[in-house]
Design an enzyme around this catalytic site. Structure first.
Site, PDB file in Angstrom:
ATOM      1  N   LYS A 161       0.857  -1.188   0.000  1.00 20.04           N
ATOM      2  CA  LYS A 161       0.000   0.000   0.000  1.00 20.04           C
ATOM      3  C   LYS A 161       0.889   1.233   0.000  1.00 20.04           C
ATOM      4  CE  LYS A 161      -3.381  -0.090   2.951  1.00 20.04           C
ATOM      5  NZ  LYS A 161      -4.122  -0.017   4.226  1.00 20.04           N
ATOM      6  N   CYS A 167      -3.269  12.340  -9.676  1.00 19.39           N
ATOM      7  CA  CYS A 167      -3.393  11.572 -10.917  1.00 19.39           C
ATOM      8  C   CYS A 167      -2.508  10.321 -10.914  1.00 19.39           C
ATOM      9  CB  CYS A 167      -3.053  12.436 -12.131  1.00 19.39           C
ATOM     10  SG  CYS A 167      -1.292  12.788 -12.337  1.00 19.39           S
ATOM     11  N   CYS A 179       2.765  16.943  -6.796  1.00 21.47           N
ATOM     12  CA  CYS A 179       2.424  17.201  -8.200  1.00 21.47           C
ATOM     13  C   CYS A 179       3.624  17.783  -8.933  1.00 21.47           C
ATOM     14  CB  CYS A 179       1.251  18.194  -8.257  1.00 21.47           C
ATOM     15  SG  CYS A 179       0.841  18.733  -9.919  1.00 21.47           S
ATOM     16  N   HIS A 202      -0.100  15.807 -14.708  1.00 19.99           N
ATOM     17  CA  HIS A 202      -1.549  15.661 -14.931  1.00 19.99           C
ATOM     18  C   HIS A 202      -1.999  16.421 -16.180  1.00 19.99           C
ATOM     19  CE1 HIS A 202      -1.193  19.313 -12.391  1.00 19.99           C
ATOM     20  NE2 HIS A 202      -2.161  19.753 -13.190  1.00 19.99           N
TER      21      HIS A 202
HETATM   22  S1  FES Z   1      -1.945  15.852 -10.107  1.00 18.81           S
HETATM   23 FE1  FES Z   1      -0.560  14.314 -10.648  1.00 18.81          FE
HETATM   24  S2  FES Z   1       1.055  15.390 -11.520  1.00 18.81           S
HETATM   25 FE2  FES Z   1      -0.324  16.902 -10.953  1.00 18.81          FE
END
Ligand code: FES
Length: 135
Positions: free
Chosen positions: A79, A98, A107, A111
């Site tokens: 996990k 993402c 991030c 995404h």
């Molecule tokens: S939300 Fe995954 S790279 Fe930005």
């Protein structure tokens, strides 16, 4: 039971052999109305079977994309969990949602390309600390 066996072993094969099927695809254009009425039950049965087969395949394909969210992050772990003390985070931070970021759990903007390619609309979770005394 014998009635069912007779249907599948005798009646159905006789019916299928007697269908007025033309030798070519264009031969269907020359069939008379009574020929079409005779073919209709077989065509209906084939259509129903095809509908259920296509529906089953389609439902499996649609669920295939939903089964795996994480394609590359820490696949050796059972996990994926990240824990941070809020005090240790910068004044603002963007967490990836993402699962495509090379800097996961943060991030890195991946995404945007994911959304462009797939038509998806995912984006990061952005957190920021309010400075004390500000409103
Ligand atoms: S939300 Fe995954 S790279 Fe930005």
């Amino acid at each position: 039971m014998e009635t069912i066996a007779t249907f599948f072993k005798v009646s159905l094969p006789e019916y299928l052999r007697s269908l007025p099927l033309p030798d070519t695809f264009w031969g269907f254009l020359t069939l008379a109305g009574k020929d079409w009425l005779y073919i209709l039950p077989a065509a209906g049965a084939v259509g129903v079977v095809a509908y259920f087969v296509v529906s089953k395949i389609k439902s499996q394909c649609e669920s295939c994309g939903d089964t795996i969210v994480n394609r590359s992050v820490m696949k050796d772990q059972e996990k994926v969990v990240h824990s941070y003390d809020m005090e240790d985070l910068a004044d603002s931070v963007a967490f990836c949602r993402c699962w495509r970021s090379k800097k996961f759990p943060f991030c890195d903007g991946t995404h945007n390309s994911h959304n462009k390619v797939t038509g998806d609309n995912v984006g990061p979770l952005c957190l920021s600390k309010k400075s004390k005394g500000s409103s």
